[in-house]
Design an enzyme around this catalytic site. Structure first.
Site, PDB file in Angstrom:
ATOM      1  N   ASN A 261       0.821  -1.256   0.127  1.00  0.00           N
ATOM      2  CA  ASN A 261      -0.068   0.055  -0.052  1.00  0.00           C
ATOM      3  C   ASN A 261       0.902   1.229   0.121  1.00  0.00           C
ATOM      4  O   ASN A 261       1.437   1.675   1.120  1.00  0.00           O
ATOM      5  CB  ASN A 261      -0.777  -0.117   1.314  1.00  0.00           C
ATOM      6  N   TRP A 262       1.098   1.933  -1.163  1.00  0.00           N
ATOM      7  CA  TRP A 262       1.654   2.960  -1.250  1.00  0.00           C
ATOM      8  C   TRP A 262       1.324   4.525  -0.649  1.00  0.00           C
ATOM      9  O   TRP A 262       2.157   5.148  -0.538  1.00  0.00           O
ATOM     10  CB  TRP A 262       2.069   3.426  -2.871  1.00  0.00           C
ATOM     11  N   LYS A 263       0.198   4.435  -0.399  1.00  0.00           N
ATOM     12  CA  LYS A 263      -0.410   5.591   0.239  1.00  0.00           C
ATOM     13  C   LYS A 263      -0.321   6.647  -0.625  1.00  0.00           C
ATOM     14  O   LYS A 263      -0.342   6.464  -1.740  1.00  0.00           O
ATOM     15  CB  LYS A 263      -0.206   5.679   1.655  1.00  0.00           C
TER      16      LYS A 263
ATOM     17  N   HIS B 273      -9.257   1.150   4.932  1.00  0.00           N
ATOM     18  CA  HIS B 273      -7.673   1.351   5.767  1.00  0.00           C
ATOM     19  C   HIS B 273      -8.236   2.301   6.774  1.00  0.00           C
ATOM     20  O   HIS B 273      -9.028   3.147   6.652  1.00  0.00           O
ATOM     21  CB  HIS B 273      -6.966   2.000   4.789  1.00  0.00           C
TER      22      HIS B 273
ATOM     23  N   GLU C 219      -6.523   4.578   7.902  1.00  0.00           N
ATOM     24  CA  GLU C 219      -6.447   6.181   7.635  1.00  0.00           C
ATOM     25  C   GLU C 219      -7.760   6.919   7.100  1.00  0.00           C
ATOM     26  O   GLU C 219      -8.022   7.814   7.238  1.00  0.00           O
ATOM     27  CB  GLU C 219      -5.277   6.101   6.954  1.00  0.00           C
TER      28      GLU C 219
ATOM     29  N   GLU D 118      -5.015  -4.989  10.971  1.00  0.00           N
ATOM     30  CA  GLU D 118      -3.842  -3.831  10.976  1.00  0.00           C
ATOM     31  C   GLU D 118      -4.293  -3.061  12.263  1.00  0.00           C
ATOM     32  O   GLU D 118      -5.200  -2.291  12.414  1.00  0.00           O
ATOM     33  CB  GLU D 118      -4.078  -3.019   9.833  1.00  0.00           C
TER      34      GLU D 118
ATOM     35  N   GLY E 162       2.694   2.520  10.586  1.00  0.00           N
ATOM     36  CA  GLY E 162       3.688   3.393  10.624  1.00  0.00           C
ATOM     37  C   GLY E 162       4.357   3.882  11.632  1.00  0.00           C
ATOM     38  O   GLY E 162       5.187   4.796  11.776  1.00  0.00           O
TER      39      GLY E 162
ATOM     40  N   SER F  19       3.813  -2.116  10.081  1.00  0.00           N
ATOM     41  CA  SER F  19       5.361  -2.050  10.349  1.00  0.00           C
ATOM     42  C   SER F  19       5.830  -3.356   9.827  1.00  0.00           C
ATOM     43  O   SER F  19       7.051  -3.789  10.618  1.00  0.00           O
ATOM     44  CB  SER F  19       5.422  -1.649  11.985  1.00  0.00           C
TER      45      SER F  19
ATOM     46  N   GLY G 125       2.935  -0.995   4.424  1.00  0.00           N
ATOM     47  CA  GLY G 125       2.881   0.425   3.734  1.00  0.00           C
ATOM     48  C   GLY G 125       4.384   0.810   3.378  1.00  0.00           C
ATOM     49  O   GLY G 125       4.825   0.580   2.254  1.00  0.00           O
ATOM     50  N   GLY G 126       4.997   1.226   4.266  1.00  0.00           N
ATOM     51  CA  GLY G 126       6.415   2.060   3.978  1.00  0.00           C
ATOM     52  C   GLY G 126       7.321   1.031   3.280  1.00  0.00           C
ATOM     53  O   GLY G 126       7.969   1.463   2.539  1.00  0.00           O
TER      54      GLY G 126
HETATM   55  P1  PGA Z   1       3.018   0.568   7.634  1.00  0.00           P
HETATM   56  O1  PGA Z   1       1.623   0.442   6.963  1.00  0.00           O
HETATM   57  O2  PGA Z   1       3.720  -0.880   6.983  1.00  0.00           O
HETATM   58  O3  PGA Z   1       4.010   1.534   7.078  1.00  0.00           O
HETATM   59  O4  PGA Z   1       2.951   0.401   9.088  1.00  0.00           O
HETATM   60  C1  PGA Z   1       0.652  -0.633   6.897  1.00  0.00           C
HETATM   61  C2  PGA Z   1      -0.579  -0.009   6.210  1.00  0.00           C
HETATM   62  O5  PGA Z   1      -1.030   1.156   6.600  1.00  0.00           O
HETATM   63  O6  PGA Z   1      -1.179  -0.905   5.462  1.00  0.00           O
END
Ligand code: PGA
Length: 246
Positions: free
Chosen positions: A9-11, A91, A93, A161, A167, A206, A227-228
């Site tokens: 997930n590149w956000k 998600h 977010e 999650e 993050g 993470s 994500g990251g």
């Molecule tokens: P992260 O994000 O790996 O940067 O913690 C995961 C996500 O939000 O899907």
């Protein structure tokens, strides 16, 4: 046999130039036995599809309606039309920053399934909820309210999650992940029956090359939503390899 899934997930990260990361993933993992899903920002979906014919491309959200006067939104059918295979729905977010309720997430997931996309539906507790020992009731509530009745192991994936692990560099303990995933497996089967018993359950929060192998050993973990560490080939490729060999 459940086919495992590594989803990135590149956000709101990445530029046109970032497509080179996808090209490298395509070159290194074109024959993978797992599903590799890249979810870049919407304008990169079509070029990503072209650069990576053997990977799956996913969007990060869709609208619940098929079409209409919804400025700035994306329909699931357009995503399907340009070659997306999946869409992340709900998600944390979006639940938080866009006040998306589980009821809305269910509508969006239904739209995704109707368009022929795989819905990757996210659930997870906040730190306050974990500290108040509400984790399992929160997951039950989110599963009950977010999953369409038409969800099956073939068309839907659930990503657990924990919000406090996204993050932050804080990864849930293996025992916490195992407990949550076993609970989700049982709840989903109870809710939707045998057709959903093998639904893939991804862990997210993470995930890195350094902790991936340990996470993939945990019971009922069928992959990861990353994500990251999905933004760069050097970081994501070892996570894919860890899942391929798990
Ligand atoms: P992260 O994000 O790996 O940067 O913690 C995961 C996500 O939000 O899907």
């Amino acid at each position: 046999m459940i086919k495992k899934m590594a989803a990135g997930n590149w956000k709101m990260n990445g530029m046109l130039d970032s497509l080179k990361e996808i090209e490298r993933l395509q070159a290194a993992h074109s024959n993978s036995k797992i599903d590799i899903v890249i979810c870049p920002p919407a304008p990169l979906l079509l070029p990503a599809r072209k650069k990576a014919p053997d990977l799956l491309i996913g969007a990060q959200d869709c609208h619940q309606e098929v079409s209409g006067a919804h400025t700035g939104d994306l329909s699931a059918s357009l995503l399907k039309d340009i070659g997306a295979a999946a869409v992340i729905i709900g998600h944390s977010e979006r639940r938080q920053a866009h006040a998306e309720s589980s009821a809305l997430i269910k509508e969006k997931a239904t739209a995704a399934l109707n368009a022929g996309l795989t819905a990757i539906i996210c659930i997870g507790e906040t730190l306050e909820q974990r500290q108040a020992e509400e984790t399992l009731p929160v997951l039950k509530d989110q599963l009950e309210k977010s999953l369409p009745e038409t969800a099956t192991a073939q068309n839907t994936v659930v990503a657990y999650e924990p919000v406090w692990a996204i993050g932050t560099g804080l990864v849930a303990e293996p025992a916490q992940i195992g407990e949550a995933h076993r609970f989700c497996r049982a709840q989903i089967t109870k809710q939707l029956g045998a057709k959903a018993a093998n639904m893939r359950l991804l862990y997210g929060g993470s995930v890195k090359a350094a902790n991936a192998a340990e996470i993939f050993k945990i019971d009922c973990v069928d992959g990861a939503l990353v994500g990251g560490a999905s933004l760069r080939f050097e970081d994501f490729s070892p996570i894919i390899e860890a899942l391929e060999t798990a």
